[in-house]
Scaffold this motif. Structure first.
Motif, short mmCIF file in Angstrom:
data_model
loop_
_atom_site.label_atom_id
_atom_site.label_comp_id
_atom_site.label_asym_id
_atom_site.label_seq_id
_atom_site.Cartn_x
_atom_site.Cartn_y
_atom_site.Cartn_z
N PHE A 54 33.43 45.65 104.25
CA PHE A 54 34.44 44.79 103.63
C PHE A 54 33.93 44.20 102.31
O PHE A 54 34.68 44.08 101.35
N LEU A 55 32.65 43.85 102.29
CA LEU A 55 32.06 43.36 101.04
C LEU A 55 32.07 44.46 99.99
O LEU A 55 32.28 44.20 98.80
N GLY A 56 31.88 45.71 100.42
CA GLY A 56 31.90 46.83 99.50
C GLY A 56 33.26 46.98 98.82
O GLY A 56 33.34 47.31 97.63
N ILE A 57 34.33 46.71 99.58
CA ILE A 57 35.67 46.79 99.00
C ILE A 57 35.84 45.74 97.90
O ILE A 57 36.36 46.02 96.81
N LEU A 58 35.39 44.52 98.18
CA LEU A 58 35.50 43.44 97.21
C LEU A 58 34.65 43.71 95.97
O LEU A 58 35.11 43.56 94.84
N LEU A 59 33.40 44.13 96.20
CA LEU A 59 32.50 44.38 95.08
C LEU A 59 32.96 45.57 94.24
O LEU A 59 32.74 45.60 93.02
N SER A 60 33.58 46.54 94.87
CA SER A 60 34.07 47.70 94.12
C SER A 60 35.17 47.26 93.14
O SER A 60 35.20 47.73 92.00
N PHE A 61 36.05 46.37 93.60
CA PHE A 61 37.10 45.86 92.70
C PHE A 61 36.47 45.11 91.53
O PHE A 61 36.87 45.31 90.37
N ILE A 62 35.48 44.28 91.82
CA ILE A 62 34.81 43.52 90.76
C ILE A 62 34.10 44.46 89.79
O ILE A 62 34.15 44.28 88.57
N GLY A 63 33.42 45.48 90.34
CA GLY A 63 32.73 46.44 89.48
C GLY A 63 33.69 47.19 88.58
O GLY A 63 33.42 47.37 87.38
N GLY A 64 34.81 47.65 89.14
CA GLY A 64 35.81 48.34 88.33
C GLY A 64 36.38 47.44 87.26
O GLY A 64 36.60 47.87 86.12
N ALA A 65 36.63 46.18 87.62
CA ALA A 65 37.14 45.22 86.63
C ALA A 65 36.14 45.03 85.49
O ALA A 65 36.51 44.91 84.32
N GLY A 66 34.85 45.05 85.84
CA GLY A 66 33.82 44.95 84.81
C GLY A 66 33.83 46.14 83.86
O GLY A 66 33.68 45.99 82.64
N ALA A 67 34.01 47.34 84.42
CA ALA A 67 34.09 48.54 83.58
C ALA A 67 35.29 48.47 82.64
O ALA A 67 35.19 48.80 81.44
N GLY A 68 36.43 48.03 83.16
CA GLY A 68 37.62 47.89 82.32
C GLY A 68 37.43 46.84 81.23
O GLY A 68 37.90 47.01 80.10
N THR A 69 36.72 45.77 81.58
CA THR A 69 36.45 44.72 80.59
C THR A 69 35.60 45.24 79.45
O THR A 69 35.83 44.91 78.28
N ILE A 70 34.62 46.08 79.77
CA ILE A 70 33.76 46.66 78.73
C ILE A 70 34.59 47.50 77.77
O ILE A 70 34.44 47.40 76.54
N THR A 71 35.47 48.33 78.31
CA THR A 71 36.34 49.14 77.44
C THR A 71 37.21 48.26 76.57
O THR A 71 37.39 48.51 75.37
N ALA A 72 37.77 47.20 77.17
CA ALA A 72 38.63 46.29 76.41
C ALA A 72 37.86 45.59 75.30
O ALA A 72 38.37 45.43 74.18
N LEU A 73 36.63 45.19 75.58
CA LEU A 73 35.81 44.52 74.56
C LEU A 73 35.45 45.48 73.43
O LEU A 73 35.43 45.09 72.25
N LEU A 74 35.14 46.72 73.78
CA LEU A 74 34.83 47.71 72.73
C LEU A 74 36.02 47.90 71.80
O LEU A 74 35.86 48.04 70.58
N HIS A 75 37.22 47.87 72.38
CA HIS A 75 38.42 48.07 71.57
C HIS A 75 38.81 46.82 70.79
O HIS A 75 39.13 46.90 69.59
N THR A 76 38.80 45.68 71.46
CA THR A 76 39.31 44.46 70.82
C THR A 76 38.30 43.77 69.90
O THR A 76 38.67 43.25 68.86
N LYS A 77 37.04 43.78 70.29
CA LYS A 77 36.03 43.06 69.51
C LYS A 77 35.32 43.94 68.49
O LYS A 77 34.97 43.48 67.40
N LEU A 78 35.09 45.19 68.85
CA LEU A 78 34.43 46.11 67.92
C LEU A 78 35.42 47.02 67.21
O LEU A 78 35.02 47.87 66.39
N HIS A 79 36.69 46.88 67.56
CA HIS A 79 37.78 47.65 66.91
C HIS A 79 37.57 49.16 67.00
O HIS A 79 37.83 49.90 66.05
N ILE A 80 37.09 49.59 68.16
CA ILE A 80 36.93 51.02 68.42
C ILE A 80 38.25 51.57 68.97
O ILE A 80 38.95 50.89 69.73
N ASP A 81 38.60 52.77 68.58
CA ASP A 81 39.84 53.40 69.03
C ASP A 81 39.94 53.37 70.55
O ASP A 81 38.93 53.47 71.27
#
Length: 288
Positions: A54-81
């Protein structure tokens, strides 16, 4: 086999939900999905080995959210396509996913390992998958009723209009992509726990699978601007896709060819949707 296929259909519905958020609502072609799906599975398998499913399910969501955040930061802050930002995150997480599993690209769970899906009980597994999808659907519906949720939806429709209202567009993209990839990673975690097996290549082609389920779902409904109907349609599209997958295997198809078949299914779905749209436009013109 039917019950197992239905269970997988509902599990992959969460993948469709996540890609729907980025692809349709945010109008953001996010290739991070393939990395997030694998990351969710890697986290879940490692937690299951320590009897923390059950903890794995929760942590997987958090981990995926972190990956999405990195992509969003690359696009919004570094202005990468948009596409390039997703590719960069996808490439980086190939290594990170290996780190999560201790550099082991393939892992299986033994018979004594507990997951949220009981062994040899397809009915219980199906109801667990349905329950999770329904819960996620309700939470998404409630989220998009909030001010932030409505702003995320509007951001995908017209960024300029939202920006003139004094809303921070970058923050909305970060929230949207984090939620999107969190759901995709959740789907990956459930898939690995249900299959009791992890492979670092499972995420390959998941973007195509998700888009295919969305397009299949859209062809089934008329109320495309209604979020509850779209979530239901995506779930049905995911189930149909899984049955097509099983049918191809039953007809003699090889598992190694399924990525090609997935791409062909998407092409066919897109062509059929365009034909349907043209017929609708011609009919409306004739009526006028």
């Amino acid at each position: 086999m039917i019950l197992n296929t239905l269970t997988l259909g509902f599990i992959f519905a969460l993948l469709g939900f996540g890609i729907f958020l980025s692809f349709k609502i945010l109008n953001f072609t996010d290739l991070t999905a393939e990395a997030s799906f694998t990351l969710g599975g890697a986290i879940a398998v490692m937690c299951c080995q320590n009897n923390l499913s059950f903890l794995g399910i929760l942590l997987s969501f958090i981990g995926g959210a972190g990956a999405g955040t990195i992509t969003a930061l690359l696009h919004t802050k570094l202005h990468i396509d948009k596409v390039l930002a997703g590719i960069l995150t996808l490439t980086a997480f190939y290594t990170i996913n290996l780190w999560v599993t201790g550099l082991d690209p393939n892992m299986s769970l033994d018979k004594k390992t507990l997951t949220i899906f009981p062994r040899n009980n397809d009915i219980a597994s199906l109801f667990i998958a349905i329950g999770i999808v329904v819960l996620v659907g309700i939470l998404l519906f409630l989220f998009f009723k909030t001010k932030t949720g409505l702003s995320v939806r509007a951001c995908g429709d017209n960024e300029t209009m939202i920006e003139t209202q004094g809303v921070n567009i970058d923050n909305l993209k970060i929230i949207g992509l984090a939620l999107s990839n969190g759901l995709i990673a959740l789907s990956g975690a459930l898939f690995m726990e249900q299959q009791r097996y992890y492979d670092s290549s499972f995420g390959t082609g998941m973007m195509v699978v998700g888009v295919a389920t969305i397009i299949m779902g859209e062809s089934l409904i008329r109320f495309r601007h209604s979020l509850p109907f779209m979530l239901l349609a995506i779930s049905l599209g995911s189930i149909i896709y899984r049955f097509i997958y099983i049918l191809v295997l039953q007809l003699g198809g090889e598992p190694t060819t399924m990525k090609l078949i997935s791409a062909l299914c998407l092409v066919i779905c897109i062509c059929l949707s365009k034909i349907k749209f043209k017929k609708k436009v011609n009919h409306n013109a004739y009526v006028k």
